[in-house]
Design a protein around this motif. Structure first.
Motif, PDB file in Angstrom:
ATOM      1  N   UNK A  19       0.828  -1.207   0.000  1.00  0.00           N
ATOM      2  CA  UNK A  19       0.000   0.000   0.000  1.00  0.00           C
ATOM      3  C   UNK A  19       0.862   1.256   0.000  1.00  0.00           C
ATOM      4  N   UNK A  20       0.320   2.318  -0.581  1.00  0.00           N
ATOM      5  CA  UNK A  20       0.996   3.610  -0.565  1.00  0.00           C
ATOM      6  C   UNK A  20       1.055   4.105   0.881  1.00  0.00           C
ATOM      7  N   UNK A  21       2.201   4.685   1.255  1.00  0.00           N
ATOM      8  CA  UNK A  21       2.387   5.265   2.580  1.00  0.00           C
ATOM      9  C   UNK A  21       2.400   6.785   2.413  1.00  0.00           C
ATOM     10  N   UNK A  22       1.487   7.459   3.116  1.00  0.00           N
ATOM     11  CA  UNK A  22       1.359   8.912   3.009  1.00  0.00           C
ATOM     12  C   UNK A  22       1.629   9.529   4.381  1.00  0.00           C
ATOM     13  N   UNK A  23       2.499  10.518   4.402  1.00  0.00           N
ATOM     14  CA  UNK A  23       2.791  11.256   5.636  1.00  0.00           C
ATOM     15  C   UNK A  23       2.068  12.594   5.587  1.00  0.00           C
ATOM     16  N   UNK A  24       1.244  12.860   6.589  1.00  0.00           N
ATOM     17  CA  UNK A  24       0.560  14.141   6.696  1.00  0.00           C
ATOM     18  C   UNK A  24       1.452  15.132   7.428  1.00  0.00           C
ATOM     19  N   UNK A  25       1.539  16.349   6.896  1.00  0.00           N
ATOM     20  CA  UNK A  25       2.311  17.431   7.514  1.00  0.00           C
ATOM     21  C   UNK A  25       1.433  18.674   7.561  1.00  0.00           C
ATOM     22  N   UNK A  26       1.692  19.522   8.530  1.00  0.00           N
ATOM     23  CA  UNK A  26       0.962  20.779   8.649  1.00  0.00           C
ATOM     24  C   UNK A  26       0.785  21.142  10.102  1.00  0.00           C
ATOM     25  N   UNK A  27       0.156  22.266  10.331  1.00  0.00           N
ATOM     26  CA  UNK A  27      -0.082  22.739  11.685  1.00  0.00           C
ATOM     27  C   UNK A  27      -1.118  21.865  12.380  1.00  0.00           C
ATOM     28  N   UNK A  28      -0.797  21.443  13.600  1.00  0.00           N
ATOM     29  CA  UNK A  28      -1.734  20.595  14.349  1.00  0.00           C
ATOM     30  C   UNK A  28      -2.981  21.351  14.791  1.00  0.00           C
ATOM     31  N   UNK A  29      -3.005  22.671  14.582  1.00  0.00           N
ATOM     32  CA  UNK A  29      -4.238  23.411  14.908  1.00  0.00           C
ATOM     33  C   UNK A  29      -5.370  23.005  13.971  1.00  0.00           C
ATOM     34  N   UNK A  30      -5.025  22.352  12.853  1.00  0.00           N
ATOM     35  CA  UNK A  30      -6.028  21.897  11.889  1.00  0.00           C
ATOM     36  C   UNK A  30      -6.408  20.440  12.153  1.00  0.00           C
ATOM     37  N   UNK A  31      -6.716  20.144  13.398  1.00  0.00           N
ATOM     38  CA  UNK A  31      -7.022  18.768  13.802  1.00  0.00           C
ATOM     39  C   UNK A  31      -8.157  18.136  13.019  1.00  0.00           C
ATOM     40  N   UNK A  32      -9.208  18.907  12.762  1.00  0.00           N
ATOM     41  CA  UNK A  32     -10.359  18.373  12.027  1.00  0.00           C
ATOM     42  C   UNK A  32      -9.959  17.988  10.613  1.00  0.00           C
ATOM     43  N   UNK A  33      -9.146  18.827   9.976  1.00  0.00           N
ATOM     44  CA  UNK A  33      -8.706  18.556   8.609  1.00  0.00           C
ATOM     45  C   UNK A  33      -7.735  17.369   8.570  1.00  0.00           C
ATOM     46  N   UNK A  34      -6.864  17.257   9.594  1.00  0.00           N
ATOM     47  CA  UNK A  34      -5.974  16.092   9.682  1.00  0.00           C
ATOM     48  C   UNK A  34      -6.814  14.818   9.768  1.00  0.00           C
ATOM     49  N   UNK A  35      -7.841  14.838  10.628  1.00  0.00           N
ATOM     50  CA  UNK A  35      -8.701  13.660  10.795  1.00  0.00           C
ATOM     51  C   UNK A  35      -9.413  13.320   9.497  1.00  0.00           C
ATOM     52  N   UNK A  36      -9.891  14.338   8.794  1.00  0.00           N
ATOM     53  CA  UNK A  36     -10.576  14.127   7.523  1.00  0.00           C
ATOM     54  C   UNK A  36      -9.647  13.494   6.486  1.00  0.00           C
ATOM     55  N   UNK A  37      -8.428  14.018   6.383  1.00  0.00           N
ATOM     56  CA  UNK A  37      -7.464  13.469   5.417  1.00  0.00           C
ATOM     57  C   UNK A  37      -7.045  12.053   5.807  1.00  0.00           C
ATOM     58  N   UNK A  38      -6.854  11.824   7.106  1.00  0.00           N
ATOM     59  CA  UNK A  38      -6.495  10.477   7.567  1.00  0.00           C
ATOM     60  C   UNK A  38      -7.582   9.478   7.167  1.00  0.00           C
ATOM     61  N   UNK A  39      -8.841   9.861   7.368  1.00  0.00           N
ATOM     62  CA  UNK A  39      -9.958   8.984   7.006  1.00  0.00           C
ATOM     63  C   UNK A  39     -10.023   8.767   5.504  1.00  0.00           C
ATOM     64  N   UNK A  67      -4.533  27.621   2.647  1.00  0.00           N
ATOM     65  CA  UNK A  67      -3.202  27.808   2.094  1.00  0.00           C
ATOM     66  C   UNK A  67      -2.125  28.057   3.129  1.00  0.00           C
ATOM     67  N   UNK A  68      -2.470  28.007   4.439  1.00  0.00           N
ATOM     68  CA  UNK A  68      -1.497  28.305   5.489  1.00  0.00           C
ATOM     69  C   UNK A  68      -0.383  27.260   5.533  1.00  0.00           C
ATOM     70  N   UNK A  69       0.864  27.725   5.493  1.00  0.00           N
ATOM     71  CA  UNK A  69       2.031  26.857   5.654  1.00  0.00           C
ATOM     72  C   UNK A  69       2.994  27.580   6.593  1.00  0.00           C
ATOM     73  N   UNK A  70       3.196  27.009   7.771  1.00  0.00           N
ATOM     74  CA  UNK A  70       4.094  27.598   8.757  1.00  0.00           C
ATOM     75  C   UNK A  70       5.546  27.220   8.522  1.00  0.00           C
ATOM     76  N   UNK A  71       6.398  27.758   9.356  1.00  0.00           N
ATOM     77  CA  UNK A  71       7.848  27.554   9.217  1.00  0.00           C
ATOM     78  C   UNK A  71       8.244  26.078   9.308  1.00  0.00           C
TER      79      UNK A  71
END
Length: 108
Positions: A8-28, A77-81
């Motif tokens: 299976x393809x392995x995908x790593x999610x990156x981004x600000x953890x303040x976007x918890x709902x969006x992380x959960x959505x992408x994980x699902x 479009x937010x991308x932090x340091x």
């Protein structure tokens, strides 16, 4: 019937953890696409030891090492340091980088 790929393809999610709902959505979404999803975990501690914060950042780079693709969770479009560093690291490894929301030109 669904057939799980041999590799299976392995995908790593990156981004600000303040976007918890969006992380959960992408994980699902990615899990339902039969991908293995790697992502950072939020912590309950509000102030972490700076050495631990650095170690957690390095740990996340190891997730990128394991991934076939890096998916940037960046609502609006937010991308932090830290995420910019992760994108640069993935690019240096030749990993494909995709975005939840496409950044403005010159933003990544």
């Amino acid at each position: 019937m669904f057939n799980v790929p041999v590799r299976p393809k392995v995908v790593c999610l990156c981004g600000s953890l303040r976007f918890g709902r969006e992380f959960a959505s992408e994980r699902t979404r990615l899990t339902l696409d039969l991908a293995i999803v790697l992502a950072p975990e939020g912590t309950e501690a509000s102030v972490l030891d700076p050495l631990l914060v650095r170690a957690l950042g390095e740990l996340h780079l190891r997730r990128i090492d394991l991934a076939d693709e890096v998916r940037i969770v960046n609502p609006g479009g937010y991308i932090g340091e830290a995420t910019r560093r992760e994108i640069a690291y993935a690019n240096a490894l030749g990993k494909p980088v995709t975005y939840f929301h496409e950044p403005a030109i010159g933003d990544s």
